[in-house]
Design a protein around this motif. Structure first.
Motif: not given
Length: 116
Positions: A1-27
Motif C-alpha cells: 500500500m502507498s499514499l497518493v497525493k492529488l491536488k484539486d485544481k478548483r479548490s487548491g486542496t491536496t487530498y491524500v489517498y491510500e492506494s492498494e494494487s491487486y491482480w484482477d483475475k477476470e480481466k
C-alpha cells in the motif's frame, strides 16, 4: 500500500489517498483501490481526516446506537405487521375448518337418510 497525493485544481486542496494494487483475475490486468484518508495541511504537512473513511473511530457502542434505531424500528414494524397477518390467517383457517366439519356432518346425515 502507498499514499497518493492529488491536488484539486478548483479548490487548491491536496487530498491524500491510500492506494492498494491487486491482480484482477477476470480481466487479467492489474487494478488498484483507493481510499480517501484526508486533506493535506499545506503549512504543517499533516493529514487532516475528512469524511467517514477518515474519521477516528469512537467506541463501537455509541456508533451502533446512532446507526441502528431507525432500521430496528422498521424491522419491528414489519414483524408486527407479519404477526397480525399470521393471526388473521389462523383465525380464518379455524373458521374454514369449522365450516368443513359442518359440511361433512351434513353430508354424513344425508348419506344416512339415503341408506335408510
Amino acid at each position: 500500500m502507498s499514499l497518493v497525493k492529488l491536488k484539486d485544481k478548483r479548490s487548491g486542496t491536496t487530498y491524500v489517498y491510500e492506494s492498494e494494487s491487486y491482480w484482477d483475475k477476470e480481466k487479467k490486468q492489474p487494478r488498484s483501490r483507493r481510499k480517501l484518508i484526508g486533506k493535506l495541511d499545506e503549512e504543517t504537512g499533516e493529514i487532516i481526516p475528512t469524511g467517514k473513511s477518515g474519521r477516528k473511530k469512537s467506541s463501537g457502542r455509541k456508533q451502533e446506537e446512532n446507526d441502528s434505531p431507525e432500521p430496528i424500528t422498521e424491522h419491528i414494524r414489519v414483524i408486527a405487521e407479519k404477526d397480525e397477518q399470521i393471526r388473521l390467517l389462523k383465525a380464518e383457517n379455524r373458521a374454514l375448518i369449522k365450516e368443513k366439519q359442518e359440511v361433512l356432518k351434513a353430508l354424513e346425515t344425508l348419506c344416512q337418510r339415503l341408506s335408510d
